[in-house]
Design an enzyme around this catalytic site. Sequence first.
Site, PDB file in Angstrom:
ATOM      1  N   LYS A 280       0.841  -1.194   0.000  1.00  0.00           N
ATOM      2  CA  LYS A 280       0.000   0.000   0.000  1.00  0.00           C
ATOM      3  C   LYS A 280       0.878   1.246   0.000  1.00  0.00           C
ATOM      4  O   LYS A 280       2.002   1.218   0.488  1.00  0.00           O
ATOM      5  CB  LYS A 280      -0.882   0.020   1.267  1.00  0.00           C
ATOM      6  N   ARG A 354     -10.278 -11.614   1.767  1.00  0.00           N
ATOM      7  CA  ARG A 354     -11.060 -12.721   1.211  1.00  0.00           C
ATOM      8  C   ARG A 354     -10.283 -14.032   1.272  1.00  0.00           C
ATOM      9  O   ARG A 354     -10.872 -15.115   1.364  1.00  0.00           O
ATOM     10  CB  ARG A 354     -11.487 -12.369  -0.230  1.00  0.00           C
TER      11      ARG A 354
END
Length: 500
Positions: A280, A354
Amino acid sequence: MDFSIKTIDTKNTLDSAKTGCIAVGVYENRQLTPAAQALDQKGAISAAMKSGDISGKAGSTLLLRALEGVSAARVLLVGLGPDETVSDKNFTLAAQATARAFATLGAGDALIALPLDAVKDRDIARTIRCATLAVRENAYRCDSQKSKPEAAQGGVKKIAFVIDAAAATEAKQALAQSLALANGIDLTKHLGNLSANVCTPTYLANTAKKLAKDYKFGIEVLDHKQLQALKMGSFLSVTNGSEEPPKFIVLKHMGGKAKDAPTVLVGKGITFDTGGISLKPGLGMDEMKYDMCGAASVLGTFRAIGEMNLKLNVIGIIPTCENMPSGRATKPGDIVTSMSGQTIEVLNTDAEGRLVLCDALTYAERFKPAAVVDIATLTGACITALGHHNSGLFTRHDAAHDTLANELLAAGRATGDTAWRMPIEDSYQEQLKSNFADIANIGGSAGGSITAACFLERFTRQYTWAHLDIAGTAWKSGAIKGATGRPVSLLTAFLINRAQ
Ligand code: BES
Ligand code: MN
Ligand code: ZN
């Protein structure tokens, strides 16, 4: 903070109550609530209204002292809005204003004599919860990692709700539930706000163990070796780059009948999300300590239902680890095998939520659940779609799932911890095609929160399931940075309704 219920009758009247302060409601149309009338012995309250010192606008307040004919040292007038039909929103504003005013009073105890039974479409249980949470929210301090605790505020420490004797039993039960909920919310906030070097997967596991001890939950904490034996290749691929050991926490509150199918809550517990090799950008990355807020909401909800001794079977599952880059970290393009057997091409290591959830959702099958709800700070795209007001709610679209979705939406509306339903459809599933594995872990930038839900959906076909994306609701950024405790209110109300 100490809360109680005080009943009023012909012998124990409000004007004779000995206390530091009584909060009573007034309206913009200059009418007084019955409680305000009872204290308006010599017309001082009417005069204050007439003078314009208080408008009656929802959340406005005026402190009066030493009223003639009133035993309480102070009377706090609190605006409830236009007239006697008090809206839920205006009652909340009034409760928050009361909480702020009490916090800076030179009195130790006080009564809340707002019209708890006169809010539109809201019963006493809801208004008591609303007021209790407002006081507890105002009192919440996040200073456990400061060298000295923040200077203790003076203010009211003992609060009693004034209730007609007829409603006392209902009110007492509502207060007990509200306090249990407030304690759960506090735990969720505390865990979210803790820095990630303290709040590690091991710390979450220890917190769960402590809860299990306090409330007699069953608990299992699985370690790396056990997760390998279960073939959780997807979850484990996320933890590869981290020095902190992963944990898989299973909490069991078996408050219902032994043979009743449990409701299962699954919380994403990424204690820090750097993005991994798909790193990020640096700006604001500190907020990725909040990437375990799904897990924290499961622990907070267990704290609440444990204290309530809720008559329902509930299982909490928390896959927790860090998402870090390193020489051993999973790389974009790597293909991993999930516990379900489905292979996954990890096109972006930052779509890690996920990957941990899918194995936890497969694990949930063994409980033959009545329903499974996962809670996750899953996608930035959900913030783009819904902002910070609503959590995203995703389910398949059929009768059983519509029912579950409506239960969750209603629980959110009832508590002001709202969710908004989003679609799951085959057309979005196509975005998850991989040339090399059964499925890719990202589906492009269009509809990012939906394709994330579609990914999870493939692992939930054995039971009724809903997914809550809390990326926009679990914490606040900027000067007021801090965890909100959402969606503990929604989840707790959902479970309470299921227990009835
Ligand atoms: N934890 C983040 C989602 C997130 C981001 C929540 C910002 C709240 C604020 C999640 O693991 C993530 O990084 N998701 C990616 C998915 C993308 C790579 C498909 C995202 O949202 O950018
Ligand atoms: Mn991520
Ligand atoms: Zn994440």
